[in-house]
Motif scaffolding. Sequence first.
Motif: not given
Length: 723
Positions: A261, A320, A435, A439-440
């Motif tokens: 990943s 996610s 993407h 992640s944040e």
Amino acid sequence: MQFCVLGPLEVVDQNRPVVLRGTKQRATLGFLLLRANRVVPVSQLLNALWGVDEAPTTARKILQNAVYGIRGLLSPRAASLQPDTFAQTGPALLTQPAGYMMRVTPEHVDVHQFHRRVAQGREQRAQGAPEQAAVLLREALGLWRGPALADLVEAGIDWPELAALEKTRLDVMEDYFDAQLACARHYEVLPELETMVQAEPLRERSCGQLMLALYRCGRQADALNAYTRLRAQLVENLGLEPARELQALQQAILIQDISLSPGVGGPLPDRTGDGSPRDAAYGIVRTEATAAAATPPPPDDAPARFPDAARRRVGILSVSTRLTPAPGGGVRENLDDLLDGTTLMVREQIERFGGKVTASIGSVCLALFGLEDPAEEDVSRAVLAALSVRDILDVATDAGRLTTRAAVTVGDVLLRQGDPGDAPTVVGAALDESHALLSEVPGGEVWVRDEVRRATASTISYRKLEDAPHLWRVTGRREFAAGRTDGAGARQTCELDVLSGLVRRTWLRSVPHLVTVLGEAESGRSQLLEDFRRWTAHQSDAVLFLTGRTPSAPDDDPLQAQAEMLAAYCGIRPGEDGTSVLEHRVRSLFASERTADRLVSRLAPLVSSTSRPAGPDSGDDRLAGTLHAWRTFFQEVARRRPVVLAVDDLHRACGHVLEAVEACAGSPVPCQLFVVAAAGPELLLRRPSWGGGKHHVTTVTLDLLESVGTGHLGKVLDSSAGS
């Protein structure tokens, strides 16, 4: 004066090209520039110009003439000066013992600039700065204008130095891909990697990079196919198996290793399958480069590089899900099944709002809105889908607590259609940016960028993030208010809840449903339809809500309501002949040319200003055929997005129209078609068995407004036995 050898040989003086004459003169200058500031023996020059032992007896004289001509180009005074009296500034071709030397400032030769930027980029990569490394390496590759000394190669020149330069270019391209993958830009470099591997099928390092990029883009099968093709090439041509590093990467893809990943394990796994450290030099087999796999051009020219690519502006949703294990263990046994179920639910909700899942890796899904038919509401549908996914998956299970986070952005992507039947390929830097934003995002929240917030502020409420001025947190949908505020309005709010519950079931299950609202003209049935329209508009911009009113005069067009809906969907104005627009819409929905021709011929009278049915005397077969085509058309539309068809005054419709409306609920095709018809009590006098005994048919009766109390819900007759 600038000298360019990374491409056709060029000399530029004060931004003006210098004309070089003759192949021998160009070849002499090109060979000396490859060895700038070094003495080149005459014998080596002769072999380069004519080949070993093939120089004619006049070769030295020809070489001297070429040198003389080059000196004339380098300085207007060169022809009148002795070679050893040249000024010690600027470029000069000097005679040295046993040969010649091209004296030039290194920065004035593009091949030196190339090597310098490459060294800087590799140093930045070694220091853990992939962003800076990618910039420097792209600048280095941008100096190339084609194969080195391409004009001389076309004339038959074949020097080992040129092959070495081309191999260096391929190595640098792989370094560039490595830096981009480390920056999680797998979508951006995927087209260049595919081109590279196709041109150089035996380079293992670039094949491994392609496998990783494909895997990160959700194309696990394609990644494994790339490995299979490389292995077949190696075994067939060289009798070799792929390197252990590449075999380890294949195994990691098979088990969906978390280290693959972005931002977890780097661009490639750090260790091989047996735990030994990975070799930094990933490629083993090296072949000559080709011009096709050369320099990665600037991103803006991607459609030119891929003629079949179309640029689309789309809404991008990254989702996610995460499971926090419950105490007591036993989670591992059911984890895969649970994650598989959540992935299916995420996909279902995304498709419900008109999106398309383009990648799914582990618990991360990437979806696009607006690929097939771009529209302004695509961004709103992406945000609503994110909220729906978050609300559904924010639950506690026996295995643990599920939480969801999502990010919504908007940007341009390249859509490339593959072979018939294959899924399209979507690439673009905007996908990597989405993407990165994901992640944040903390668990349980949906974040958007400012551009998304501005486009959806009318339907979605937000709160600005204090430490990120361009990011917003989604707080929910904006509240919907019904049209009436009196007691009758409260009563109809209850009935609106009935309609909203039924339409949600249609959206969720993709099962058509028919609701008939029965009541006198004064009962507020038309107002209920309007409130329902406003409610659906606040749920999702993806919902297509079309209305039509049955004519009151017996001589009017019996298909007036159907014509109004069809014209509204096609964007045809009153009095306008919309046959061509209709044909375009039909052919975009139906792949079969025969089916499309039949539907166009049946539906054209509804949108034509000259050939509409004149009245109830129109032939029964013609009416029935047109209504069947109308129903087939909207059922196909509802397979792609939610559709609500609202018919008012249905009790005035002819028998053929009543049969067509009632048949909408019996479609064998799964679709999100919801039909709501408002009618007077006369409908039951004409059709006493209306809706009786049929699945997915509901009837709601309204009392007169004056005779009802606050909070009263009209009698609901749900004849749907199993719905």
